[in-house]
Structures are given as C-alpha cells and as structure tokens.
Scaffold this active site. Structure first.
Site, PDB file in Angstrom:
ATOM      1  N   ARG A  22       0.936  -1.255   0.027  1.00 29.12           N
ATOM      2  CA  ARG A  22       0.157  -0.081   0.050  1.00 29.12           C
ATOM      3  C   ARG A  22       1.007   1.320  -0.158  1.00 29.12           C
ATOM      4  O   ARG A  22       1.790   1.329   0.779  1.00 29.12           O
ATOM      5  CB  ARG A  22      -0.816   0.172   1.337  1.00 29.12           C
ATOM      6  CG  ARG A  22      -2.187  -0.802   1.267  1.00 29.12           C
ATOM      7  CD  ARG A  22      -3.018  -0.638   0.242  1.00 29.12           C
ATOM      8  NE  ARG A  22      -4.174  -1.336   0.420  1.00 29.12           N
ATOM      9  CZ  ARG A  22      -4.332  -2.399  -0.703  1.00 29.12           C
ATOM     10  NH1 ARG A  22      -3.536  -2.714  -1.419  1.00 29.12           N
ATOM     11  NH2 ARG A  22      -5.462  -3.301  -0.451  1.00 29.12           N
TER      12      ARG A  22
ATOM     13  N   HIS B 211      -0.953  -0.281  -9.722  1.00 28.07           N
ATOM     14  CA  HIS B 211      -1.517  -0.910  -8.995  1.00 28.07           C
ATOM     15  C   HIS B 211      -2.034  -2.415  -9.534  1.00 28.07           C
ATOM     16  O   HIS B 211      -3.387  -2.552  -9.814  1.00 28.07           O
ATOM     17  CB  HIS B 211      -2.533  -0.325  -8.253  1.00 28.07           C
ATOM     18  CG  HIS B 211      -3.122  -0.980  -6.934  1.00 28.07           C
ATOM     19  ND1 HIS B 211      -3.593  -0.495  -5.895  1.00 28.07           N
ATOM     20  CD2 HIS B 211      -3.106  -2.414  -6.627  1.00 28.07           C
ATOM     21  CE1 HIS B 211      -3.739  -1.316  -4.827  1.00 28.07           C
ATOM     22  NE2 HIS B 211      -3.554  -2.520  -5.468  1.00 28.07           N
TER      23      HIS B 211
HETATM   24  C1  OXD Z   1      -5.720  -6.553  -2.805  1.00 27.61           C
HETATM   25  C2  OXD Z   1      -5.195  -5.231  -3.886  1.00 27.61           C
HETATM   26  O1  OXD Z   1      -5.834  -5.846  -1.677  1.00 27.61           O
HETATM   27  O2  OXD Z   1      -5.403  -5.625  -5.088  1.00 27.61           O
HETATM   28  O3  OXD Z   1      -5.723  -7.519  -3.216  1.00 27.61           O
HETATM   29  O4  OXD Z   1      -4.614  -4.367  -3.598  1.00 27.61           O
END
Ligand code: OXD
Length: 313
Positions: free
Chosen positions: A228, A276
């Site tokens: 994250r 992402h």
């Molecule tokens: C998850 C993401 O948490 O794709 O799976 O970030």
C-alpha cells in the site's frame, strides 16, 4: 439466501454473474444507496460507510481483495461501522500469489542482472559489460509473510538468492531466514539489498518505509512496494535516491491512486511506476472461493481468511 454486491470504481457485472453461477441457490443483487432490504452476506470492494448502516443481518462480508485496509479504515474512523457479529473475510490467493511472485521476481532479477543500466547503455549505443552483483550478498528482505509474501519469498529462494522474511508472528518457510516481531526488525533489515514490501496496511505498519529503514539497508539498495502507498514516506524515498542510499525503486501502489500527473515520482528515472496491477484476483476463482466459504458457513463449518479486526489483518 440473499447476497449484496458492491464494488467501487470497477465494473461488477461479470463478477456478479460469476457469483450467481457459483451459487445458483442465492439471490445476488447489486447494492445501491438506500437499499436496506434483508441480506445474509455481502461481497464488496471499498464500500462506503453507509453500506453497513442497519446491516446487523449480515453473517459475513467478503472483501474482493487481500488488503482489507479500506474497510478497517472506516471501522477505525467510525467504530461500530462493522456490525458486531459479522465476519470480515479476505480473499486468499485466487491467482494473486503467482502473479505477485512473477512481478517481484522479475523486478529483483532485473536489478540483480542490471537490465535498467544496460537499457541506458543501449540508448547511448555503448557496448560495455558491467560488473556482476554477487548473488551471495544480493539479500532480499520480504516484509510480510502472509499468503502472498510467503509465496514470493519461497519463489525468490528457489533462484538461490539469500532471502529473509519478516512477520509479526513467527513463521517457518523453507529456504527463508524468518524474523518475527518488532525487536527482530533491525536484524532483519540489516544490509538487505532489495526490500520487498508486502505488509498489510495498519496504523502499526504505515510509514515503515522511511529514512531510518532505508539507512539500515546496504548502500545502493532497491525498494519494491507492492502493498500500500501508506507504507511509504515519499519524501524519505526521494532523499534516499538522491543520496544514493537507495539506487532505484519499483512502486505499484501510491498514497493517491491514480498517481496525480504533477507527482514528483513521474519524473524520477530511477523510480519504475506500475498502476496497482502487480496481482489481481481472478474473478472466477474469487467467486468460486467465496461461494465455497458461504456454503461452509451455512453448514456451520469454519473457513479461512477471517480478518482479526483488532490486529488489522
Ligand atoms: C488487494 C489489492 O488488496 O489488489 O488485493 O490491492
């Protein structure tokens, strides 16, 4: 049996249909604001707080991803958002572990074999062999040994690289030197060459990729963040890159996504940015997994992937 479906910002129709196919006995409906009709289960990605209001009927909420930080963030900001007796369940693997291993292994090998530097030399039309990074000291440290982190660590170790892993509670993974708990963090990080972050995002882990952490790595280290954006102190990375303490970074996650056009990272040639996409849950596998878990809960059985709300993952 009634199931609510809500996914923020991504198209849900194929997933909803695939859940209906996997669980034909259920009535699956897309949640819209104002829907307070009865429901037994929910399948969600980043639901708003309003989704949970008056939802004491929910037996379980299935998160359409591995990271449950969005829902737990709501719970922290507004305690009691999650109905007391409702289980929160994350996806387990569903195709993500092998994709994550591909992404991270590719990046580690790219750095070890100096492919970025060869691309630069090619642009200059220079034929030059660079010194090899010795494998024995190309230590990879994997932060977070959940389903994804453990698979990544195992895969890297199969390339004969020295691999360390760090988690909150003790783990054993063949070929991986495992460290656990805050008091082993410094030993884990000491002289790591590539730091891979796969931690869950919680108040304890946010900001862990900071100047102090970077200062403990081998000089000229590499960073790979696939967890994250909240884990990274962005200014500290920019400083570590300009001092040479960190040689390069590959980032798949950011504080604000999509990464704003004006962000300093875009113009840093030593930062590789991906949107992402390091690992995406496969829709059919995810729905099949959720359907099996709903059946198991309905039979009174137990399931994996239940989140400990206190711990935050
Ligand atoms: C998850 C993401 O948490 O794709 O799976 O970030």
């Amino acid at each position: 049996m009634k199931i609510l479906f809500y996914t923020q910002g991504i198209s849900f129709d194929p997933d909803l249909q695939s859940l209906s196919r996997a669980l034909p006995e259920a009535e699956v409906r897309h949640w819209e604001r104002g829907d307070t009709g009865p429901a037994d289960f929910a399948v969600v990605w980043r639901p708003p707080r309003e989704f949970f209001v008056g939802r004491d009927d929910l037996r379980a909420v299935f998160n359409l991803g591995a990271g449950v930080d969005a829902i737990l963030g709501l719970e922290r900001a507004h305690p009691g958002t999650l109905p007391k007796h409702t289980l929160l369940v994350r996806l387990e693997d569903t195709g993500m572990a092998s994709q994550m291993a591909e992404y991270v292994t590719h990046t580690v090998l790219r750095y070890m074999r100096r492919f970025d530097e060869y691309a630069h030399l090619q642009a200059l039309q220079q034929w030059k062999v660079l010194e090899r990074h010795p494998r024995e000291t190309f230590t990879v440290g994997v932060l977070g040994l959940g389903v994804l982190g453990a698979h990544v660590a195992e895969t890297l170790s199969s390339f004969g690289l020295p691999v360390r892993g760090f988690s909150r509670s003790a783990k054993k993974i063949e070929g991986v030197d495992c460290y656990a708990g805050a008091n082993q963090f410094d030993a884990f990080i000491d002289k790591v060459k590539v730091l891979v972050n796969l931690l869950p995002s919680t108040p304890d882990t946010d900001g862990v990729l900071n100047a102090r952490t970077f200062s403990k790595l081998t000089r000229g280290a590499y960073l790979i963040n696939v967890a994250r954006g909240a884990h990274l102190v962005e200014g500290d990375l920019l400083e570590a890159l300009s001092s040479g303490q960190v040689a390069a970074a590959t980032l798949d996650v950011f504080h604000h996504e999509p990464l704003p056009a004006s962000h300093a990272f875009w113009s840093q040639s030593r930062i590789t940015i991906t949107p992402h996409c390091s690992a995406e849950a496969l829709p059919d596998e995810s729905m099949w997994q959720i359907a099996q878990k709903i059946r198991e809960l309905t039979r009174g059985g137990s399931i994996g992937g239940i989140v400990n709300v206190e711990q935050g993952y």
